[in-house]
Write an enzyme that holds these catalytic residues in place. Structure first.
Site, PDB file in Angstrom:
ATOM      1  CB  THR A  96      48.915  38.586  46.400  1.00 26.02           C
ATOM      2  OG1 THR A  96      47.963  38.424  45.339  1.00 26.02           O
ATOM      3  CG2 THR A  96      48.179  39.013  47.664  1.00 26.02           C
ATOM      4  CE  LYS A 171      44.255  38.142  45.406  1.00 26.96           C
ATOM      5  NZ  LYS A 171      45.495  37.776  44.714  1.00 26.96           N
ATOM      6  CE  LYS A 239      51.388  35.715  49.354  1.00 28.20           C
ATOM      7  NZ  LYS A 239      51.684  36.051  47.954  1.00 28.20           N
TER       8      LYS A 239
END
Length: 293
Positions: A96, A171, A239
């Site tokens: 990701t 995502k 993150k």
């Protein structure tokens, strides 16, 4: 098909194992070589001491590492995969990352004659171990079709979202939705607890209705019991939500709930909960509820 897998964390380790079970010839690389050796002993695959050795003969190279800088180190640096991959080979990044990094990798891959697809995954450690991940892909349709046997080894669903970078943007939406569900679930559990409702009975009642979700089925009981030592760590969610907020800024919009949730996770991490599961958000929500009581 010769497949290489770089990064044997909680996701990559079982994903690479599923590839062996599906009949692929798999070589792995991990910065901690002992882990790569243990993987090879467990699954009967091969491990390499260097990225070069891992990818030189691969038709498909898969990466699943920590963050943007880790991906660059494993792919575009002087010792990274793109320096040694065969022309015509395929690089797939399951990490990701930011959408901008996906576009950067596509350009770097094209420069050396390698094809690229960004393909972040959702489903957590359990999804990786059980081979039922959801894979969000960005790239060309022909490449997506060619990769289906690979994705089928560890995925329940793989969907082409559009051009390179769109997998990562999908995502981002996934992580925003998880944050929203956890906020709502946290507040609901706090009310249930104060009202004297039995949580197990409540979940059994609600999980098959409109409020049902993966988070409710898998995390409500443990949230109520203050158990958070498993699953997807909040330092990784910090993150990921950072990518969401950066992308929102590029799109000229604000995401108030995402901003607030990211701030709550940063505060939890600062007090030592950085490796706890994302469901630990209930601690921050509970603290807010007590402040306003």
């Amino acid at each position: 098909m010769n497949v290489s897998f770089i990064g044997l964390g909680v996701m990559g380790y079982p994903m690479a194992g599923h590839l062996v079970k599906a009949g692929f010839t798999v070589t792995v690389y991990n910065r901690t070589e002992a882990k790569a050796k243990a993987w090879a002993e467990q699954f009967g695959g091969h491990y390499a001491a260097t990225v070069e050795e891992c990818v030189r003969h691969a038709e498909v190279v898969l990466t699943c590492v920590g963050n943007d800088d880790d991906v660059r180190c494993m792919t575009t640096s002087a010792s990274g995969a793109l320096a040694f991959m065969q022309p015509g080979a395929i690089l797939v990044d399951h990490t990701t990352t930011s959408a901008l990094l996906a576009e950067e990798l596509a350009a770097a891959a094209q420069h050396v004659g390698v094809r690229f697809m960004d393909a972040p995954v959702s489903g957590g450690q359990a999804g990786a171990e059980n081979g039922v991940l959801t894979i969000m892909c960005g790239g060309e349709k022909a490449l997506f079709d060619q990769l289906q046997p690979v994705f089928d080894a560890y995925g329940r669903s793989s969907v082409l979202m559009g051009a390179v970078g769109q997998g990562q943007r999908a995502k981002m939406v996934n992580q925003i939705c998880i944050a929203g569900v956890l906020n709502g679930l946290s507040e609901g559990l706090i009310l249930a607890e104060n009202a004297g409702l039995d949580i197990a009975t409540l979940v059994a009642c609600l999980k098959n209705g409109a409020a049902g979700s993966w988070q409710m089925e898998n995390r409500a009981q443990t949230m109520a019991e203050n158990q958070f030592d498993f699953g997807f760590a909040i330092d990784w969610m910090i993150k990921d939500l950072g990518f969401c907020l950066d992308e929102a800024e590029r799109q000229g919009i604000r995401l108030p709930m995402t901003e607030k949730t990211a701030q709550a996770y940063r505060a939890l991490s600062a007090q030592g909960d950085g490796r706890m599961d994302t469901s630990v958000l209930i601690k921050a929500v509970k603290n807010d509820s007590q402040k306003t009581a």
